[in-house]
Design a protein around this motif. Structure first.
Motif, short mmCIF file in Angstrom:
data_model
loop_
_atom_site.label_atom_id
_atom_site.label_comp_id
_atom_site.label_asym_id
_atom_site.label_seq_id
_atom_site.Cartn_x
_atom_site.Cartn_y
_atom_site.Cartn_z
N ARG A 167 -6.22 6.21 8.90
CA ARG A 167 -6.28 7.64 9.15
C ARG A 167 -7.06 8.40 8.09
O ARG A 167 -7.85 9.30 8.41
N ARG A 168 -6.87 8.03 6.82
CA ARG A 168 -7.42 8.82 5.73
C ARG A 168 -8.71 8.26 5.15
O ARG A 168 -9.50 9.00 4.55
N PRO B 157 -10.20 14.41 1.00
CA PRO B 157 -10.21 14.91 2.37
C PRO B 157 -11.49 14.57 3.12
O PRO B 157 -11.47 14.33 4.34
N VAL B 158 -12.63 14.50 2.41
CA VAL B 158 -13.89 14.18 3.05
C VAL B 158 -13.87 12.79 3.68
O VAL B 158 -14.57 12.53 4.67
N ALA B 159 -13.04 11.89 3.14
CA ALA B 159 -13.03 10.51 3.62
C ALA B 159 -12.47 10.37 5.02
O ALA B 159 -12.68 9.35 5.68
N ALA B 160 -11.75 11.39 5.51
CA ALA B 160 -11.19 11.31 6.86
C ALA B 160 -12.29 11.24 7.92
O ALA B 160 -12.08 10.69 9.01
N LEU B 161 -13.45 11.80 7.62
CA LEU B 161 -14.61 11.67 8.50
C LEU B 161 -15.60 10.74 7.82
O LEU B 161 -16.49 11.16 7.08
N SER B 162 -15.40 9.46 8.02
CA SER B 162 -16.23 8.47 7.33
C SER B 162 -16.51 7.30 8.26
O SER B 162 -15.82 7.08 9.25
N VAL C 66 0.87 -1.17 0.00
CA VAL C 66 0.00 0.00 0.00
C VAL C 66 0.91 1.22 0.00
O VAL C 66 1.73 1.38 0.90
N GLU C 67 0.77 2.08 -1.01
CA GLU C 67 1.68 3.21 -1.17
C GLU C 67 0.90 4.50 -1.42
O GLU C 67 -0.19 4.48 -2.00
N THR C 68 1.48 5.61 -1.00
CA THR C 68 0.90 6.91 -1.29
C THR C 68 1.26 7.31 -2.72
O THR C 68 2.41 7.19 -3.13
N THR C 69 0.28 7.79 -3.47
CA THR C 69 0.51 8.21 -4.84
C THR C 69 0.99 9.67 -4.87
O THR C 69 0.90 10.39 -3.88
N GLU C 70 1.47 10.10 -6.03
CA GLU C 70 2.01 11.45 -6.16
C GLU C 70 0.96 12.52 -5.87
O GLU C 70 1.30 13.61 -5.39
N ASP C 71 -0.29 12.22 -6.17
CA ASP C 71 -1.34 13.22 -5.94
C ASP C 71 -1.93 13.16 -4.53
O ASP C 71 -2.86 13.91 -4.21
N GLY C 72 -1.38 12.27 -3.70
CA GLY C 72 -1.85 12.18 -2.32
C GLY C 72 -2.90 11.12 -2.07
O GLY C 72 -3.44 11.04 -0.95
N GLY C 73 -3.20 10.30 -3.07
CA GLY C 73 -4.12 9.19 -2.88
C GLY C 73 -3.39 7.94 -2.41
O GLY C 73 -2.28 8.01 -1.89
N LEU C 74 -4.00 6.80 -2.62
CA LEU C 74 -3.39 5.52 -2.23
C LEU C 74 -3.39 4.56 -3.41
O LEU C 74 -4.32 4.55 -4.22
N ARG C 75 -2.32 3.76 -3.47
CA ARG C 75 -2.22 2.67 -4.44
C ARG C 75 -2.16 1.38 -3.66
O ARG C 75 -1.23 1.16 -2.88
N ILE C 76 -3.17 0.52 -3.84
CA ILE C 76 -3.31 -0.72 -3.07
C ILE C 76 -3.09 -1.91 -3.99
O ILE C 76 -3.86 -2.12 -4.94
#
Length: 330
Positions: free
Chosen positions: A86-87, A221-226, A59-69
Motif C-alpha cells: 500500500r505505501r 507519502p510520495v511513495a504511495a504513487l510509485s 515487518v513493523e510500522t515505526t513510531e514516525d510512520g515508516g517501516l522497519r524490515i
C-alpha cells in the motif's frame, strides 16, 4: 567445494561473537547467492553461521510512520506485506520482478543487499577479475560487457549490482542497520555501497563481522504513487539490463516531489539526484522528464557494447514518470 563448518545461532550477539572468532566465516541466510558462489569456488568460507532462526523476520510500522524490515524477512513475505504493497508499491513490484517464487521464498532482505555481482568473469576462476583477485585486471573491459556499468565505473571494474529490491530501497531513502561486537550502527543505503575506485573488492562500508539486523524506510507519502519497471533479455526471470523505481507527486501539473532509483547501470543501485533536482518544482511533461534523465546521464561513460543503456535508461525515466503523471491525474 571446500569443506566447511556449520553453526546455527539464535541471538544477534551470539551470531556476531561467532563470526568475530573466524575471519573466514560467513553469515548464511537463504543462501541463494552465497551457496552458488561456493559451488563455483568464488566463496570459500571455513564456517557458515546460519542466522535464519534469529528474531529478525518481521515487518513493523515505526513510531514516525515508516517501516522497519527485519534482515531475515524473506522476499516473498516482504512483497506480500500489506503495508509495503500500500505505501511502497514499487518495492513490492521490484521484489516480484527479481526472482522466481521458489527463490523469493528462500532469499532474505539482508542477503539481497549483500549479493555479489553476476558478472561472468567474476564467477569464472580462469579469468582475471579485480573484484575476486585484486590487481589481476578487469576482463570485462575488453571482453563481454554489454550488461555492464555506465555510471561510476572505473578501469578496475565495470560490473553492475544485480539487486532489484535495492533499487527501490535506494529511491525511498532506506537505512541499513547492523550489529557489531562494539555495538549497533547504521548506514544510509546510498552510503552502504562503496565507490569502485581502484578497490572494487571492497564492496560495502559495513565493518568487519557486522551483521545486518534490519532496514528502515522513513515515511514517504510520495511513495504511495510509485512504480518499478525492469527490462530484461528474456521474459522469464533474468537480471535487469535496465530498471527504474520512481515515485511522483504532481499537483496542478507541477512536480512537488520525485524519487528515482536506477538499476543495472552501476556497481550499486543508483540514486538519480541530478534528475530529481532538475524536476522538482518544474512541469510534469515528457520533455522535462527527458531533460532530467539527460542531466543524470551526462556523467555516463560507455564501453563499445553497452552504450545502448544510455538510451534505454532515458526512455525508462520518461515512460515511467509519464505513466505516474497520468495516474496522478485520474
Amino acid at each position: 567445494m571446500r569443506d566447511f563448518g556449520y553453526q546455527r545461532v539464535y541471538d544477534v550477539s551470539g551470531a556476531v561473537a561467532v563470526l568475530g572468532t573466524d575471519p573466514d566465516a560467513r553469515y548464511l541466510g537463504g543462501g541463494t547467492n552465497l551457496v552458488d558462489l561456493m559451488k563455483t569456488g568464488v566463496e570459500r568460507p571455513a564456517l557458515l553461521v546460519d542466522v535464519r532462526e534469529l528474531p529478525l523476520d518481521t515487518v513493523e510500522t515505526t513510531e514516525d510512520g515508516g517501516l522497519r524490515i527485519g534482515a531475515t524477512v524473506t522476499n516473498s513475505d516482504l512483497a506480500a506485506h500489506p503495508d509495503v504493497r500500500r505505501r511502497y508499491p514499487a518495492l513490492t513490484q521490484a521484489v516480484l520482478a527479481g526472482a522466481s517464487g521458489q527463490l523469493r521464498n528462500m532469499a532474505t532482505v539482508g542477503g539481497n543487499l549483500l549479493q555479489r555481482t553476476r558478472c561472468g568473469y567474476f564467477t569464472d576462476l580462469s579469468k582475471p577479475c579485480n573484484k575476486r583477485e585484486p590487481g589481476t585486471g578487469c576482463s570485462a573491459v575488453g571482453g563481454e560487457h554489454h550488461n555492464h556499468a555506465i555510471l561510476g565505473a572505473t578501469e578496475h571494474c565495470v560490473a553492475v549490482h544485480p539487486s532489484d529490491m535495492g533499487v527501490a530501497l535506494t529511491a525511498f531513502d532506506a537505512v541499513v542497520h547492523y550489529e557489531t561486537a562494539e555495538g549497533p550502527g547504521a548506514l544510509p543505503l546510498t552510503e552502504f555501497y562503496l565507490p569502485v575506485g581502484d578497490t572494487p573488492h571492497l564492496e560495502t562500508a559495513l565493518p568487519s563481522g557486522a551483521l545486518i539486523t534490519h532496514v528502515t524506510l522513513p515515511p514517504a507519502p510520495v511513495a504511495a504513487l510509485s512504480r518499478y519497471r525492469k527490462v530484461r533479455e528474456r521474459a522469464s526471470y533474468a537480471f535487469a539490463i535496465g530498471s527504474i523505481a520512481a515515485a511522483l507527486d504532481v499537483r496542478d501539473g507541477v512536480v512537488r516531489d520525485v524519487r528515482i532509483g536506477i538499476g543495472a547501470v552501476a556497481s550499486r543501485p543508483w540514486r538519480a539526484r541530478a534528475a530529481e533536482q532538475a524536476l522538482t518544482g518544474g512541469p510534469a511533461t515528457a520533455d522535462a522528464f527527458a531533460a532530467a534523465a539527460d542531466a543524470e546521464l551526462a556523467a555516463a561513460r560507455t564501453l563499445p557494447d553497452n552504450g545502448y543503456k544510455v538510451t534505454l535508461t532515458r526512455n525508462l525515466v520518461v515512460a515511467v514518470l509519464s505513466e505516474l503523471t497520468e495516474e496522478a491525474a485520474r
